[in-house]
Scaffold this motif. Sequence first.
Motif, PDB file in Angstrom:
ATOM      1  N   GLU A 198       0.841  -0.998  -0.025  1.00 39.96           N
ATOM      2  CA  GLU A 198       0.042   0.019  -0.103  1.00 39.96           C
ATOM      3  C   GLU A 198       0.946   1.179  -0.099  1.00 39.96           C
ATOM      4  OE1 GLU A 198      -2.728  -0.026   3.173  1.00 39.96           O
ATOM      5  OE2 GLU A 198      -3.693  -1.902   2.618  1.00 39.96           O
ATOM      6  N   VAL A 199       0.279   2.271  -0.702  1.00 43.85           N
ATOM      7  CA  VAL A 199       1.206   3.359  -0.875  1.00 43.85           C
ATOM      8  C   VAL A 199       0.890   4.605  -0.221  1.00 43.85           C
ATOM      9  CG1 VAL A 199       0.144   4.096  -3.010  1.00 43.85           C
ATOM     10  CG2 VAL A 199       2.571   4.765  -2.948  1.00 43.85           C
ATOM     11  N   GLU A 200       1.812   5.388   0.268  1.00 42.31           N
ATOM     12  CA  GLU A 200       1.380   6.636   0.970  1.00 42.31           C
ATOM     13  C   GLU A 200       2.545   7.617   0.335  1.00 42.31           C
ATOM     14  OE1 GLU A 200       1.872   8.195   5.578  1.00 42.31           O
ATOM     15  OE2 GLU A 200       2.218   6.073   5.121  1.00 42.31           O
ATOM     16  N   PHE A 201       2.044   8.917   0.518  1.00 37.82           N
ATOM     17  CA  PHE A 201       2.784   9.966  -0.237  1.00 37.82           C
ATOM     18  C   PHE A 201       2.935  10.834   0.641  1.00 37.82           C
ATOM     19  CE2 PHE A 201       0.296   8.070  -3.828  1.00 37.82           C
ATOM     20  CZ  PHE A 201       1.466   7.753  -4.767  1.00 37.82           C
ATOM     21  N   CYS A 202       4.315  11.588   0.645  1.00 39.03           N
ATOM     22  CA  CYS A 202       4.429  12.672   1.648  1.00 39.03           C
ATOM     23  C   CYS A 202       5.808  13.490   1.233  1.00 39.03           C
ATOM     24  CB  CYS A 202       4.812  11.984   3.199  1.00 39.03           C
ATOM     25  SG  CYS A 202       6.414  10.810   3.155  1.00 39.03           S
ATOM     26  N   THR A 203       6.280  14.538   1.933  1.00 35.05           N
ATOM     27  CA  THR A 203       7.584  15.240   1.567  1.00 35.05           C
ATOM     28  C   THR A 203       8.525  15.209   2.637  1.00 35.05           C
ATOM     29  OG1 THR A 203       6.463  16.988   2.390  1.00 35.05           O
ATOM     30  CG2 THR A 203       6.343  16.610   0.109  1.00 35.05           C
ATOM     31  N   VAL A 204       9.862  15.224   2.162  1.00 38.21           N
ATOM     32  CA  VAL A 204      10.760  15.017   3.221  1.00 38.21           C
ATOM     33  C   VAL A 204      11.994  16.098   2.925  1.00 38.21           C
ATOM     34  CG1 VAL A 204      12.717  13.478   4.138  1.00 38.21           C
ATOM     35  CG2 VAL A 204      10.611  12.585   3.020  1.00 38.21           C
ATOM     36  N   ASP A 205      12.240  16.858   3.884  1.00 41.44           N
ATOM     37  CA  ASP A 205      13.428  17.780   4.148  1.00 41.44           C
ATOM     38  C   ASP A 205      14.772  17.209   3.791  1.00 41.44           C
ATOM     39  OD1 ASP A 205      14.648  20.135   4.042  1.00 41.44           O
ATOM     40  OD2 ASP A 205      14.680  20.373   6.033  1.00 41.44           O
ATOM     41  N   VAL A 206      15.284  17.362   2.468  1.00 40.23           N
ATOM     42  CA  VAL A 206      16.699  16.967   2.249  1.00 40.23           C
ATOM     43  C   VAL A 206      17.412  17.953   1.447  1.00 40.23           C
ATOM     44  CG1 VAL A 206      17.852  15.305   1.073  1.00 40.23           C
ATOM     45  CG2 VAL A 206      15.947  14.446   2.044  1.00 40.23           C
ATOM     46  N   PRO A 207      18.393  18.337   1.958  1.00 43.11           N
ATOM     47  CA  PRO A 207      19.161  19.621   1.504  1.00 43.11           C
ATOM     48  C   PRO A 207      19.763  19.166   0.047  1.00 43.11           C
ATOM     49  CG  PRO A 207      20.594  18.502   3.372  1.00 43.11           C
ATOM     50  CD  PRO A 207      19.077  18.025   3.432  1.00 43.11           C
ATOM     51  N   GLU A 208      19.270  19.696  -1.042  1.00 44.28           N
ATOM     52  CA  GLU A 208      19.716  19.433  -2.131  1.00 44.28           C
ATOM     53  C   GLU A 208      21.079  20.255  -2.781  1.00 44.28           C
ATOM     54  OE1 GLU A 208      16.763  18.712  -5.292  1.00 44.28           O
ATOM     55  OE2 GLU A 208      15.326  19.090  -3.760  1.00 44.28           O
ATOM     56  N   PRO A 209      22.037  19.655  -3.168  1.00 43.48           N
ATOM     57  CA  PRO A 209      23.265  20.327  -3.615  1.00 43.48           C
ATOM     58  C   PRO A 209      22.946  21.388  -5.121  1.00 43.48           C
ATOM     59  CG  PRO A 209      23.345  18.040  -4.646  1.00 43.48           C
ATOM     60  CD  PRO A 209      22.221  18.141  -3.828  1.00 43.48           C
ATOM     61  N   GLY A 210      23.729  22.410  -5.239  1.00 37.73           N
ATOM     62  CA  GLY A 210      23.661  23.008  -6.004  1.00 37.73           C
ATOM     63  C   GLY A 210      24.898  23.364  -6.660  1.00 37.73           C
ATOM     64  N   GLY A 211      25.248  23.252  -8.188  1.00 36.60           N
ATOM     65  CA  GLY A 211      26.442  23.696  -8.595  1.00 36.60           C
ATOM     66  C   GLY A 211      27.537  22.491  -8.183  1.00 36.60           C
ATOM     67  N   ASP A 212      28.594  23.120  -7.466  1.00 38.52           N
ATOM     68  CA  ASP A 212      29.897  22.217  -7.185  1.00 38.52           C
ATOM     69  C   ASP A 212      30.076  21.920  -5.809  1.00 38.52           C
ATOM     70  OD1 ASP A 212      30.642  22.308  -9.955  1.00 38.52           O
ATOM     71  OD2 ASP A 212      32.000  23.896  -9.611  1.00 38.52           O
ATOM     72  N   GLU A 213      28.867  21.785  -5.129  1.00 38.51           N
ATOM     73  CA  GLU A 213      28.926  21.353  -3.602  1.00 38.51           C
ATOM     74  C   GLU A 213      28.863  19.871  -3.463  1.00 38.51           C
ATOM     75  OE1 GLU A 213      26.077  24.471  -1.554  1.00 38.51           O
ATOM     76  OE2 GLU A 213      24.961  23.317  -2.868  1.00 38.51           O
ATOM     77  N   PRO A 214      29.844  19.567  -2.187  1.00 42.05           N
ATOM     78  CA  PRO A 214      29.888  18.139  -2.180  1.00 42.05           C
ATOM     79  C   PRO A 214      28.709  17.772  -1.610  1.00 42.05           C
ATOM     80  CG  PRO A 214      31.073  19.610  -0.419  1.00 42.05           C
ATOM     81  CD  PRO A 214      30.711  20.424  -1.471  1.00 42.05           C
ATOM     82  N   CYS A 215      28.500  16.417  -1.898  1.00 40.66           N
ATOM     83  CA  CYS A 215      27.171  15.734  -1.459  1.00 40.66           C
ATOM     84  C   CYS A 215      27.385  14.101  -1.363  1.00 40.66           C
ATOM     85  CB  CYS A 215      26.319  16.039  -2.956  1.00 40.66           C
ATOM     86  SG  CYS A 215      27.046  15.410  -4.291  1.00 40.66           S
ATOM     87  N   VAL A 216      26.217  13.302  -0.845  1.00 47.50           N
ATOM     88  CA  VAL A 216      26.243  12.250  -0.624  1.00 47.50           C
ATOM     89  C   VAL A 216      25.100  11.560  -1.572  1.00 47.50           C
ATOM     90  CG1 VAL A 216      25.502  10.375   1.061  1.00 47.50           C
ATOM     91  CG2 VAL A 216      27.216  12.272   1.755  1.00 47.50           C
ATOM     92  N   ASN A 217      25.507  10.442  -2.200  1.00 46.37           N
ATOM     93  CA  ASN A 217      24.412   9.801  -3.258  1.00 46.37           C
ATOM     94  C   ASN A 217      23.207   9.000  -2.503  1.00 46.37           C
ATOM     95  OD1 ASN A 217      26.357   7.935  -2.674  1.00 46.37           O
ATOM     96  ND2 ASN A 217      25.871   6.736  -4.332  1.00 46.37           N
ATOM     97  N   LEU A 218      22.184   9.172  -2.782  1.00 48.56           N
ATOM     98  CA  LEU A 218      21.031   8.332  -2.184  1.00 48.56           C
ATOM     99  C   LEU A 218      20.511   7.252  -3.178  1.00 48.56           C
ATOM    100  CD1 LEU A 218      19.229  11.189  -0.643  1.00 48.56           C
ATOM    101  CD2 LEU A 218      20.666   9.660   0.495  1.00 48.56           C
TER     102      LEU A 218
END
Length: 297
Positions: A198-218
């Motif tokens: 069964e599916v449930e939709f929601c939103t989650v606060d995840v900081p998204e990178p912009g440009g050349d910022e370091p990041c972690v892949n999901l």
Amino acid sequence: MNAVKMHFQRGLRVGTPGWGLEEGEKTLGADVIYSALFHASMELYGEALPGDLRISSGFPFVEDALFFPRPMLPLKVLEDATLRLKWGKAVKELDFLEHRWFIEWLRDGNVDLDRAISSREDLRKAVRTMTRPRVALDRFDNGSSLYFSSEQRFRPGSGLFCLVSCPDGTWQKLKALFRFMGETGIGGEKSSGVGSFEVEFCTVDVPEPGGDEPCVNLAPVIPAIDDIAYLRAYELKERGGWVWSPRAPAARKKKVSVIAEGSVFARPVTGGIVNVAPDGWPHEVLRYGLGLYARVG
């Protein structure tokens, strides 16, 4: 960011590389979700998925607590020898972090290691691995053979969730696809009812990178040659599996190495979608490997 919570009613079967069915994955790879979405889109809409879609792998949740892969980032607090001796081993054994501690880890902020590690117990109680005996019948003489298959079982109120990044118009179509997938199932052993949800939709606060910022892949990333220069800390995983077609007997997909979730990049890289069809296969078989990232800092 949009998120999809999948409440599995009869468990989930996702295999690990190898011949047997006794082992299972703890997550639902973004490539598996993408493949199921692709087939659902062809059935419902008669068209492929749009190119502006990015999805994460499926990670566990327990009620309102969402768990993310532990980033392969050092923590300043563990530079203290006493704290490193106390927490070092437990930190290495952490597969997942609750959302708030995941965000603090990205910021190298005030991670309460005691609470972050203890929350793992809630996850263990909510998700367990079962190995079930199964019987296969030979199609010619009805001879039987015993085999074992592992699957993940989830306590009510828990399951797996994935993140979705796409334009609003695409998101409305994806909601219908996820509902369709919930009825038809995902992963292995679907003929036994495993993989339906069964599916449930929601939103989650995840900081998204912009440009050349370091990041972690999901999501597992299939990098281009030039992308490798941006890797800072990473783990490689091998992805394989089987493919079936009405026009050919079952065969193994070509194996491909991916950058595992939680790896660290100096900047976001696009990744790629590659053809892993066996030699001589009558059509393409695509492996999804596009990146979805959380910003470091």
